[in-house]
Scaffold this active site. Structure first.
Site, mmCIF file in Angstrom:
data_model
loop_
_atom_site.group_PDB
_atom_site.id
_atom_site.type_symbol
_atom_site.label_atom_id
_atom_site.label_comp_id
_atom_site.label_asym_id
_atom_site.label_seq_id
_atom_site.Cartn_x
_atom_site.Cartn_y
_atom_site.Cartn_z
ATOM 1 N N GLU A 106 -40.553 -52.951 -8.313
ATOM 2 C CA GLU A 106 -41.701 -52.462 -7.559
ATOM 3 C C GLU A 106 -41.777 -50.940 -7.625
ATOM 4 O OE1 GLU A 106 -43.756 -53.074 -3.170
ATOM 5 O OE2 GLU A 106 -41.879 -54.085 -3.658
ATOM 6 N N ARG A 142 -26.068 -64.069 -6.652
ATOM 7 C CA ARG A 142 -26.090 -65.432 -6.122
ATOM 8 C C ARG A 142 -26.291 -66.463 -7.223
ATOM 9 N NH1 ARG A 142 -28.107 -61.874 -2.625
ATOM 10 N NH2 ARG A 142 -30.170 -62.034 -3.520
#
Length: 182
Positions: A102, A65
């Site tokens: 993560e 994006r």
């Protein structure tokens, strides 16, 4: 700075998708903002405004994006565009920077000749969460000698601390709207 109603308009143009991509995550989807001509124009104008006249040479957009937003910002600032991609996606000689996720790690790359020493670069993406990708992009561009003037995002998730992580690198951060939580 945007007035309250303009901020509300941008925020309302962003769709929230609960439990995507995992339970408990509130995914902030900017495709609705991109599809709204007025909101898209407003977001790009607001990202560009503080940097008009600052002689920005390149806009570095983070996949994917950030390509859409970065291309529009580059056009407005009469700057070149540098795609920051995941490892293995660029066709010419690259340099990379690993970063932590993560659960695990990844790596981003740019073409080795994408920026020149001393070029003023603005980093652009749709959202800053934990900041790992943007932090790696700043380090990567800096390692090539670029001066990263600022990092710009439409959305900040301040509870995840990413914008602060980038600021600790000495790079100012501009965000347009923020959402609490993940």
């Amino acid at each position: 700075m945007m007035d309250r109603s303009a901020l509300d308009d941008l925020k309302n143009a962003i769709r929230t998708i609960p439990d995507y991509p995992a339970p408990g995550i509130q995914f902030r989807d900017i495709t609705t903002l991109l599809g709204d001509a007025r909101a898209f124009r407003r977001a790009v104008d607001e990202l560009v405004q503080p940097f008009a006249g600052l002689k920005i040479a390149k806009i570095a957009g983070i996949e994917a994006r950030g390509f859409i937003l970065g291309g529009a910002v580059a056009h407005q600032l009469s700057a070149g565009f540098v795609p920051v991609r995941k490892k293995g996606k660029l066709p010419h000689e690259t340099v990379g920077m690993p970063y932590s996720l993560e659960y695990g790690a990844d790596e981003i790359e740019v073409h080795k000749d994408a920026v020149s020493r001393g070029e003023r670069v603005l980093l652009v993406d749709d959202l800053v969460a934990s900041g790992g990708t943007a932090e790696a992009a700043v380090k990567l561009l800096s390692s090539l000698g670029a001066e990263v003037v600022a990092a710009c995002f439409i959305i900040d998730l301040p509870d995840l601390g990413g914008a602060d992580k980038i600021r600790r690198l000495g790079v100012p951060v501009r965000t347009l709207v923020s959402f609490a939580g993940h």
